[in-house]
Design a protein around this motif. Structure first.
Motif, PDB file in Angstrom:
ATOM      1  N   ARG A  68     -37.930 -25.319  -4.740  1.00 59.74           N
ATOM      2  CA  ARG A  68     -38.741 -24.478  -3.780  1.00 59.74           C
ATOM      3  C   ARG A  68     -37.842 -24.054  -2.636  1.00 59.74           C
ATOM      4  NH1 ARG A  68     -42.651 -22.703  -6.866  1.00 59.74           N
ATOM      5  NH2 ARG A  68     -43.963 -22.177  -4.791  1.00 59.74           N
ATOM      6  N   ASP A  96     -30.388 -15.589  -1.431  1.00 54.92           N
ATOM      7  CA  ASP A  96     -30.193 -16.429  -2.532  1.00 54.92           C
ATOM      8  C   ASP A  96     -29.344 -15.662  -3.934  1.00 54.92           C
ATOM      9  OD1 ASP A  96     -32.177 -14.785  -3.676  1.00 54.92           O
ATOM     10  OD2 ASP A  96     -33.253 -16.658  -4.220  1.00 54.92           O
ATOM     11  N   TRP A 131     -32.314 -25.850   0.666  1.00 53.65           N
ATOM     12  CA  TRP A 131     -33.444 -25.104   1.236  1.00 53.65           C
ATOM     13  C   TRP A 131     -34.313 -25.798   2.331  1.00 53.65           C
ATOM     14  CZ3 TRP A 131     -31.765 -20.477   0.913  1.00 53.65           C
ATOM     15  CH2 TRP A 131     -31.093 -19.738  -0.361  1.00 53.65           C
ATOM     16  N   GLY A 148     -41.471 -19.820  -2.212  1.00 53.21           N
ATOM     17  CA  GLY A 148     -41.320 -19.520  -3.778  1.00 53.21           C
ATOM     18  C   GLY A 148     -40.417 -20.145  -4.343  1.00 53.21           C
ATOM     19  N   ALA A 149     -40.252 -19.838  -5.656  1.00 48.51           N
ATOM     20  CA  ALA A 149     -39.263 -20.454  -6.462  1.00 48.51           C
ATOM     21  C   ALA A 149     -37.679 -20.335  -5.928  1.00 48.51           C
ATOM     22  CB  ALA A 149     -39.142 -20.320  -8.161  1.00 48.51           C
ATOM     23  N   ALA A 150     -36.866 -21.186  -5.939  1.00 49.94           N
ATOM     24  CA  ALA A 150     -35.519 -20.974  -5.772  1.00 49.94           C
ATOM     25  C   ALA A 150     -34.630 -20.566  -6.702  1.00 49.94           C
ATOM     26  CB  ALA A 150     -34.855 -22.433  -5.030  1.00 49.94           C
ATOM     27  N   PHE A 151     -33.880 -19.817  -6.698  1.00 45.86           N
ATOM     28  CA  PHE A 151     -32.717 -19.304  -7.544  1.00 45.86           C
ATOM     29  C   PHE A 151     -31.710 -20.373  -7.942  1.00 45.86           C
ATOM     30  CE2 PHE A 151     -29.409 -15.960  -8.821  1.00 45.86           C
ATOM     31  CZ  PHE A 151     -29.915 -16.004 -10.302  1.00 45.86           C
ATOM     32  N   GLY A 152     -31.738 -20.380  -9.300  1.00 41.59           N
ATOM     33  CA  GLY A 152     -30.745 -21.464  -9.687  1.00 41.59           C
ATOM     34  C   GLY A 152     -30.989 -23.168  -9.400  1.00 41.59           C
ATOM     35  N   PRO A 153     -29.847 -23.686  -8.936  1.00 41.22           N
ATOM     36  CA  PRO A 153     -29.968 -25.177  -8.935  1.00 41.22           C
ATOM     37  C   PRO A 153     -31.190 -25.492  -7.581  1.00 41.22           C
ATOM     38  CG  PRO A 153     -27.544 -24.514  -8.787  1.00 41.22           C
ATOM     39  CD  PRO A 153     -28.708 -23.226  -8.699  1.00 41.22           C
TER      40      PRO A 153
END
Lengths: 117, 238
Positions: free
Chosen positions: A14, A45, A84, A110-115
């Motif tokens: 997140r 990101d 994050w 929101g959803a983090a990009f990647g790992p």
């Protein structure tokens, strides 16, 4: 009692974000916590454009290329324990909390990009 | 007296025969000049972006040899944009893809894609994929655009291929079109160059939260973000 939002807040993957990147047009600007000094930076990101204040309409303070040094201490912002920031960490940072309260930026999750770590 | 066609100092102008073209002194002088040229030419090329031939090129002109390791379909290295000499701040890289067999290139790309290698890769067009981003390597970062992430905020461009070699070719194609200014919009932000290029065919769709709300529209455009010749990211855009 923790709210459902607070439980999401600490879950992996997140991201708290404050807008979208004007440089690449494809990334969300997340709030990144330095794992060494605890300072916060606003980082795209997608392309790594980085702002050290909430004036996202202006040019970024720097662009992360091969290395991703924290502007305050030089520690890598992409490598653990950097991550994050949580919502609580965002509001604990005076300049960013003020910018959110003043409506300069809007904090969303929101959803983090990647790992995402 | 000035003799035309023969530089002073080569011919010697003190006594006849002292340094005639066939004398040992003239031969030594010519060899010294040739040696000096071979030393200085690469320096001038690096400093000013000239293309003075080196000994290898001169030898090849005399007897051209096929390169057994060249990838047949490799694109030629483009001339660099007018931002500085060709070697300036160019990242250290291994062999470029144009110098090795296609199978070897695919193996290198696969190793980077699966995370077993963090090697720098230089594409046939001269774009450099190196360490960086939250994915650890720029190529892995771009490959994260080969699958949709429906809950990612905003748009998330998704390529219609997951093959790293094909992605590299598409990005090279976009870069070369961008260099020629064809079907391209170019924006600059500091050291960053952002190309948005219409490749003339579907290259993917727009996913993410916004794209999924819009029915994941297909797109022909590819956005490429560069820092000098380092690839920062690339993804399809509406």
């Amino acid at each position: 009692m923790a709210s459902s939002e607070n439980r999401r807040d600490d879950s992996p993957g997140r991201m708290q974000y404050v807008g979208f990147c004007r440089v690449c047009g494809g990334g969300a600007i997340g709030v990144r916590l330095c794992g060494r000094c605890g300072d916060l930076s606003l980082v795209c990101d997608e392309c790594g454009a980085l702002w050290t204040d909430a004036r996202l309409g202006g040019p970024p303070s720097m662009h992360l290329v091969d290395e991703a040094p924290c502007p305050s201490c030089g520690h890598s912002l992409w490598e653990a324990p950097s991550r994050w920031a949580t919502r609580g960490q965002v509001f604990a940072m005076g300049w960013l909390a003020r910018a959110i309260e003043d409506g300069v930026v809007t904090l969303r999750e929101g959803a983090a990009f990647g790992p995402g770590e | 007296m000035v003799r035309r066609g023969v530089p002073r100092g080569l011919s010697g102008d003190s006594s006849p025969g002292e340094a005639s073209p066939r004398s040992p002194r003239a031969t030594i002088g010519l060899l010294a000049l040739a040696a000096a040229y071979l030393v200085v030419a690469p320096l001038l090329n690096a400093r000013w972006g000239w293309k003075l031939p080196g000994w290898r090129e001169l030898a090849e002109q005399a007897a051209p040899l096929p390169s057994p390791t060249a990838e047949p379909q490799a694109a030629p290295l483009p001339s660099r944009p007018a931002t500085g000499p060709a070697t300036e701040s160019r990242p250290a890289a291994g062999r470029s893809a144009s110098e090795e067999p296609a199978g070897e290139t695919r193996a290198r790309l696969r190793a980077i894609a699966d995370g077993s290698s963090l090697a720098t890769y230089e594409s046939p067009a001269g774009l450099v994929y190196s360490r960086g981003s939250q994915h650890g390597h720029r190529l892995r970062h771009i490959l994260a655009h080969a699958v949709d992430q429906p809950d990612r905020p905003g748009s998330h461009g998704v390529f219609s291929t997951q093959d790293p070699a094909e992605l590299v070719r598409w990005i090279d194609e976009a870069y070369l079109l961008g260099q020629r200014g064809e079907r391209t919009r170019l924006e600059r932000e500091g050291d960053r160059e952002v190309y948005t290029v219409d490749l003339g065919r579907t290259v993917g769709f727009v996913g993410g939260e916004q794209g999924n709300r819009s029915g994941r529209p297909a797109t022909r455009r590819l956005r490429l973000v560069l820092d000098d010749r380092r690839v920062i990211t690339a993804f399809p855009v509406r």
